[in-house]
Design a protein around this motif. Sequence first.
Motif, PDB file in Angstrom:
ATOM      1  N   GLY A 104     -21.507  63.267  27.567  1.00 16.37           N
ATOM      2  CA  GLY A 104     -23.175  63.267  27.183  1.00 16.37           C
ATOM      3  C   GLY A 104     -23.456  62.612  25.673  1.00 16.37           C
ATOM      4  N   ASP A 105     -24.166  63.323  24.774  1.00 19.03           N
ATOM      5  CA  ASP A 105     -24.622  63.307  23.493  1.00 19.03           C
ATOM      6  C   ASP A 105     -25.477  62.119  23.522  1.00 19.03           C
ATOM      7  OD1 ASP A 105     -24.240  63.102  20.691  1.00 19.03           O
ATOM      8  OD2 ASP A 105     -23.402  61.134  21.106  1.00 19.03           O
ATOM      9  N   GLN A 106     -25.706  61.026  24.265  1.00 23.36           N
ATOM     10  CA  GLN A 106     -26.408  59.870  23.886  1.00 23.36           C
ATOM     11  C   GLN A 106     -27.942  59.935  24.146  1.00 23.36           C
ATOM     12  OE1 GLN A 106     -25.125  56.353  22.820  1.00 23.36           O
ATOM     13  NE2 GLN A 106     -23.974  58.427  22.137  1.00 23.36           N
ATOM     14  N   HIS A 107     -28.428  60.959  24.741  1.00 24.92           N
ATOM     15  CA  HIS A 107     -29.829  61.326  25.059  1.00 24.92           C
ATOM     16  C   HIS A 107     -30.300  60.241  26.174  1.00 24.92           C
ATOM     17  CE1 HIS A 107     -30.713  63.634  21.140  1.00 24.92           C
ATOM     18  NE2 HIS A 107     -29.571  63.282  21.122  1.00 24.92           N
ATOM     19  N   LEU A 108     -29.242  59.644  26.910  1.00 27.48           N
ATOM     20  CA  LEU A 108     -29.784  58.549  27.792  1.00 27.48           C
ATOM     21  C   LEU A 108     -28.729  58.456  28.953  1.00 27.48           C
ATOM     22  CD1 LEU A 108     -31.384  55.941  28.531  1.00 27.48           C
ATOM     23  CD2 LEU A 108     -29.563  54.667  27.210  1.00 27.48           C
ATOM     24  N   ALA A 109     -29.213  59.040  29.857  1.00 27.45           N
ATOM     25  CA  ALA A 109     -28.145  59.113  31.276  1.00 27.45           C
ATOM     26  C   ALA A 109     -28.027  57.566  31.590  1.00 27.45           C
ATOM     27  CB  ALA A 109     -28.786  59.554  32.368  1.00 27.45           C
ATOM     28  N   THR A 110     -26.705  57.243  31.778  1.00 25.57           N
ATOM     29  CA  THR A 110     -26.114  55.842  32.264  1.00 25.57           C
ATOM     30  C   THR A 110     -24.962  56.078  33.306  1.00 25.57           C
ATOM     31  OG1 THR A 110     -24.858  55.616  29.893  1.00 25.57           O
ATOM     32  CG2 THR A 110     -26.763  54.739  30.098  1.00 25.57           C
ATOM     33  N   LEU A 111     -24.694  55.012  33.667  1.00 22.48           N
ATOM     34  CA  LEU A 111     -23.464  55.016  34.741  1.00 22.48           C
ATOM     35  C   LEU A 111     -23.071  53.570  34.502  1.00 22.48           C
ATOM     36  CD1 LEU A 111     -21.854  56.350  36.697  1.00 22.48           C
ATOM     37  CD2 LEU A 111     -23.073  55.504  38.643  1.00 22.48           C
ATOM     38  N   ILE A 112     -21.748  53.556  33.930  1.00 21.05           N
ATOM     39  CA  ILE A 112     -21.241  52.462  33.405  1.00 21.05           C
ATOM     40  C   ILE A 112     -19.963  52.067  33.988  1.00 21.05           C
ATOM     41  CG2 ILE A 112     -19.984  51.153  31.250  1.00 21.05           C
ATOM     42  CD1 ILE A 112     -22.580  52.496  29.766  1.00 21.05           C
ATOM     43  N   HIS A 113     -19.415  50.797  34.240  1.00 20.79           N
ATOM     44  CA  HIS A 113     -18.154  50.648  34.612  1.00 20.79           C
ATOM     45  C   HIS A 113     -17.453  49.835  33.594  1.00 20.79           C
ATOM     46  CE1 HIS A 113     -15.187  49.088  38.108  1.00 20.79           C
ATOM     47  NE2 HIS A 113     -14.325  49.646  37.077  1.00 20.79           N
TER      48      HIS A 113
END
Length: 537
Positions: A410-419
């Motif tokens: 978590g932590d980033q305040h921004l949901a992302t899905l990364i390869h």
Amino acid sequence: MSNCRRLPAVLIALWTLTLHPSGIAQPTAPTTGPQRVRIAGQVTPPRIPDVPRDQVICFCLYTVHNGVLKLTAQLYPLRAGEARTVNLEVREPGGEWKHVMLSKASDDGWCATFHVKGWDASRDMPYRVTHPGGSVFEGLIRRDPIDKEEIVMAAFTGNSNRDRSPRPDIIANIRRQDPDLLFFSGDQVYDHRDHTASWLIFGTQFRDIIRDRPTICIPDDHDVGQPNLWGQGGKIATRPGADDGGYIMPPAYVNMVQRAQTAHLPDPYDPRPISGGIGVYYTALRVGGVDFAIIEDRKWKTGPAGVLPKAGPRTDHITDPNYDRKAIDVPEAELLGERQLRFLREWGQNWTGVEMKCVLSQTIFAGAAHLHGRDGTRVLADLDSNGWPQSGRDAALHELRRCFALHVAGDQHLATLIHYGINDWEDAGWAFCVPSIVNYYARWFWPLEAPLAHDPTSPLPWTGRHYDGFGNKMTVHAYANPTPDNHNAAGYGLVRFNKRTREITMECWPRHVDVSSPDARQFPGWPVTIRQTDNYG
């Protein structure tokens, strides 16, 4: 590299995106008047309520691993002359409550932990914790769901102090989705000098779901009293932002926080404390045949001040377009540290009773947030993210991909899905950064350059292959930028591990969506399903 630029918050919040043939979205003019994305609530110092003396137990957290139950009871502060001991009891079906053991509440934090060996994890077991003053807290120790085809984890981050109200929408949704495990990745507490008061608020907000299912909590920077955390092995931080590495608060305070949030986790892999006597908690937990490594990705991380030249308004925010990506990967900068890399190597190769693996940490190993804060400041590279140092990031990803482990943080305040990519695109694992529970400090995925390869079927315009600000390869499959009507992209994540098909499905749910409604929708771009083997491309 393109020049950095600053975009007004109102434009960021209101611009709509149109996909051009180049593969990158272009902003179009806002269609409504000026407004800001706002979060209700004011930041006021927390107060510990003067509860009736027969209600001094606030909540409980527990895990079960290798036949050991660990359970922490969190109490409100006890008065002089009141008993410090609490009692753990269990009840067989149709039977009476049976004493298991006593534990004593600490005077700094008022938590009591039970360590019960020989626990039978094959059946559900009601429990209760009692205090001699009459307080009783009840819950359920769930059986290990080893026979379930699908193991489900709910994941959260960022429980901002801008909103101290209850969380009824999350509680209702989690009860309906009924996950087997809960994971809180950090910043459960945002009041830097008042952990216990804020921790009690967190407990009242979430106790109705953590009382009856295993829960992982790990503290991050705000929990231990600082704006960012580069633990650097426990040294004392001397600068106001702690960017020279180390801890601002005394070791006794840090240990109090860690005890409250992590004492119920399985015993640490290597319990030796770091400098100053600060304890460690990195460990592993198996639930239903899925093996979770719990790591401390900031405890040994090097602070940037003193090892890197300042290239922006803050040491950790690089905004100078002339900086050299390779030059900031200095050899003396550390990320996980040798102890945790050794743990991941050994954990990753132990498949006894395990079908799938997942690594849980505070934040992801990439820099995917381009615009920061209410004014939309463009940051070319954020050294608080674990995209830096690059060599440490690559060493960690080598260990994750050896065992085909998914990464959730978590932590980033921004949901992302990364390869992730190390030497080539998509040659390492996937990472799911879940959205904040409450998000008052917004961040956006808003790259200056078009993706190198874009999937035209994606509902999101900037998905595809990118370099982050450190030159790390990352293929972005989904992101959830704030908009005026999505509560600053607040929400939570759900991960489904299907042991039969070897598939992993990641879901991203916005706040205040009723998941039981036929019209319930996740953030655009989710859900996404991958194969277990996709974590080593």
